[in-house]
Structures are given as structure tokens and as C-alpha cells.
Design an enzyme around this catalytic site. Structure first.
Site, PDB file in Angstrom:
ATOM      1  N   LYS A  14      -3.833  -6.866  -1.312  1.00  0.00           N
ATOM      2  CA  LYS A  14      -3.279  -5.654  -0.706  1.00  0.00           C
ATOM      3  C   LYS A  14      -2.199  -5.057  -1.605  1.00  0.00           C
ATOM      4  CE  LYS A  14      -0.352  -5.546   2.708  1.00  0.00           C
ATOM      5  NZ  LYS A  14       0.866  -5.055   2.038  1.00  0.00           N
ATOM      6  N   LYS A  19      -0.485  -8.103  -7.130  1.00  0.00           N
ATOM      7  CA  LYS A  19      -1.844  -8.223  -7.676  1.00  0.00           C
ATOM      8  C   LYS A  19      -1.912  -7.846  -9.159  1.00  0.00           C
ATOM      9  CE  LYS A  19      -4.229  -4.921  -6.126  1.00  0.00           C
ATOM     10  NZ  LYS A  19      -4.041  -4.040  -7.296  1.00  0.00           N
ATOM     11  N   LYS A  45      -3.683   4.660  -8.484  1.00  0.00           N
ATOM     12  CA  LYS A  45      -2.398   4.921  -9.142  1.00  0.00           C
ATOM     13  C   LYS A  45      -2.492   4.752 -10.652  1.00  0.00           C
ATOM     14  CE  LYS A  45       0.255   1.969  -6.997  1.00  0.00           C
ATOM     15  NZ  LYS A  45      -0.784   1.234  -6.229  1.00  0.00           N
ATOM     16  N   ASP A 131      -6.693  -3.590   0.221  1.00  0.00           N
ATOM     17  CA  ASP A 131      -6.363  -3.230   1.602  1.00  0.00           C
ATOM     18  C   ASP A 131      -7.623  -2.886   2.394  1.00  0.00           C
ATOM     19  OD1 ASP A 131      -3.150  -2.639   1.864  1.00  0.00           O
ATOM     20  OD2 ASP A 131      -3.896  -2.352  -0.156  1.00  0.00           O
TER      21      ASP A 131
END
Length: 291
Positions: A14, A19, A45, A131
Site C-alpha cells: 500500500k 515499498k 507518481k 492499495d
């Protein structure tokens, strides 16, 4: 002579779980060990590979396609720490289109132009937002692009909820040639009860913990310099943990289908841990008063 076998790995987790930090340190440890590695950022992103390149952003595949109808895949590939290759899939303009589209488009572009073979890679590591396991974000699992999937989770409920969702996705696609689960990378583990929560979760879902990674200021200091811990603090204890994790992933060969909890089981499981943590806190307070 047959094609060289490229080990393709997907790392999910998530947002905000560490990560990309963990993935970049795995990539850095592998290139440090002499392997040819491409890190494939799958977050809209487009910031997965920053710490492999001194904090610098690189143009994403979707950025390049917005400027030109046709793109040479080499234009999207940049090198970083010790020659690691970096690619960012990117995402659509805010509020427009599917965030997973960048992954689908970028994977197709690199495959069509045989980039993995041309670069003579040993590893392709996909850094994927976990997510939601839908649309483009499910591509590495659904299409069997990755051989092995690892998920990063802390002991927090929402991180475990996301990991359990990923397990459900892997189980769904497992009969259709999808990738299987290598295990859980437990992040921000700084107490026994954090470890106990993760251990209990992996036992109930019939998977395994690959490595326990503590929260460390060394990581924060490295990232503020725009670097991985492997590069910024190569002799630190934290760098040693990342190297050990990279070695385990390099040696990993057998992945399997996890047994995710259903919604009711997950809620009951989390409630039981909430009760245990309250009891731990009370016990700690009683001991403090007694001292």
C-alpha cells in the site's frame, strides 16, 4: 542457444508502506552483487527510482507518449547506481483516465522492442502500488509477467488489509497462469508484538515472512540525500538487512497460492489482536507502577 532466463519479480504494498524504499534497496543490492537489474516503477507518481538516481525524477513512458505518438523505448530507460536500469510507467493527468494504464502501456512498449533481452538483464523488478489490485495494477500478477510476487506490509491493519487483498487477486488468477506469492516482507518491525501480528497473519494465510525490516533513521537520512541505504550507508546494519533480503529473493524459486481471509475472518482476526494489545498495554502500565 536459448534465450537467457530473466527473473521477473513484482513487489506490491500500500502507499506509504516503504515499498519503493525497499524495492530500490533490493535493486541496489543486486547490482552491487554484479547482476543486471531493471527497476520498473508502476506508481502513477513516477517516483519509484528516485533514490537510485540521486533524487532525480525521470520522464515516464506516459509522459513521453503524451509528447509523441511513437516512442523508442530507449528514451524511457535511464541508468542509476552502479548501472541499474530505471523505467517509470507514469500515470494520466490528474482526474483523467485510469492510473493503471501506464503499466499496461509501458510493459507493451518494452516487450514489443525486446528491451529486456537487449539489455541482457538478470532481474526485472516491478514496484507496484498495492492499495487496489485492479486494471493495470494487476497486470504483473494477472498476465503472469512476474514469476514471483512479494508484498510489503507493516503490522498496521490497513497494510495487512491491502496484503490480504493482493492474496485474493493472486488466488483468483492462479488458475489462469497468474504469478504466485513468494511471501511477505515485514517492514517497520520494531517490537515483538509487531512481529507477532505479522507472524500470525502469514500463518493464517499459509504464506511466509521473507525478512523483517526495522524502521531506521539510517533509511530516512539516506532518502534525504536522494540515495538508497545501500549507497549512502553501505556499512550500516540496515544495509546488511537489505542485502540479506536481496539474497533471499535471488535464491527464491518456489512460490505458491496463498489462502486469504474473507472479510469476516479478517475483521475477527484484527479485533482479537486489538484486545491483545490493550492487555499488553495494561500489563506494561502495571509493571511501570510497580517499579
Amino acid at each position: 542457444m536459448g534465450k537467457k532466463a530473466i527473473k521477473q519479480i513484482a513487489i506490491y504494498g500500500k502507499g506509504g508502506i516503504g515499498k519503493s524504499t525497499t524495492t530500490s534497496n533490493i535493486s541496489a543490492a543486486l547490482v552491487e552483487a554484479g547482476y543486471k537489474v531493471l527497476q520498473f516503477g508502476c506508481d502513477p507518481k513516477a517516483d519509484s527510482t528516485n533514490t537510485l538516481r540521486g533524487g532525480e525524477y525521470i520522464p515516464s513512458v506516459l509522459d513521453l507518449l503524451r509528447e509523441n505518438a511513437r516512442v523508442d523505448a530507449h528514451e524511457a530507460i535511464f541508468q542509476g547506481f552502479k548501472g541499474v536500469y530505471c523505467v517509470e510507467a507514469g500515470g494520466p493527468q490528474p482526474g483523467v483516465g485510469c492510473a493503471g494504464r501506464g503499466i499496461i502501456t509501458a510493459v507493451q512498449l518494452l516487450k514489443q522492442q525486446d528491451i529486456f533481452e537487449e539489455l541482457d538483464l538478470d532481474y526485472v523488478i516491478y514496484d507496484v502500488l498495492g492499495d487496489v489490485v485492479c486494471g493495470g495494477f494487476a497486470v504483473p500478477v494477472r498476465e503472469g509477467i512476474a514469476e514471483h510476487v512479494f508484498t510489503i506490509s507493516s503490522a498496521d491493519f490497513m497494510a495487512i488489509y491491502a496484503a490480504n487483498n493482493l492474496f485474493r487477486g493472486i488466488k483468483t488468477y492462479s488458475n489462469k497462469g497468474g504469478a504466485l506469492l513468494g511471501g511477505v516482507i515485514a517492514n517497520s518491525i520494531n517490537s515483538d508484538f509487531h512481529r507477532d501480528i505479522i507472524d500470525d497473519f502469514v500463518e493464517r494465510t499459509q504464506t511466509q515472512v521473507v525478512e523483517y525490516i526495522p524502521r531506521s533513521l539510517t533509511v530516512t537520512q539516506a532518502e534525504l540525500q536522494g540515495k538508497t541505504t545501500i549507497e549512502a550507508a553501505p556499512k550500516s546494519e540496515q544495509a546488511g538487512i537489505y542485502r540479506r533480503l536481496a539474497g533471499k529473493i535471488a535464491d527464491h524459486t518456489e512460490s505458491k497460492v496463498p489462502s486469504p481471509l474473507d472479510a469476516q475472518e479478517l475483521r475477527e482476526w484484527s479485533s482479537s489482536w486489538a484486545d491483545q494489545l490493550i492487555e499488553i498495554e495494561r500489563r506494561t502500565q502495571r509493571l511501570a507502577v510497580g517499579a
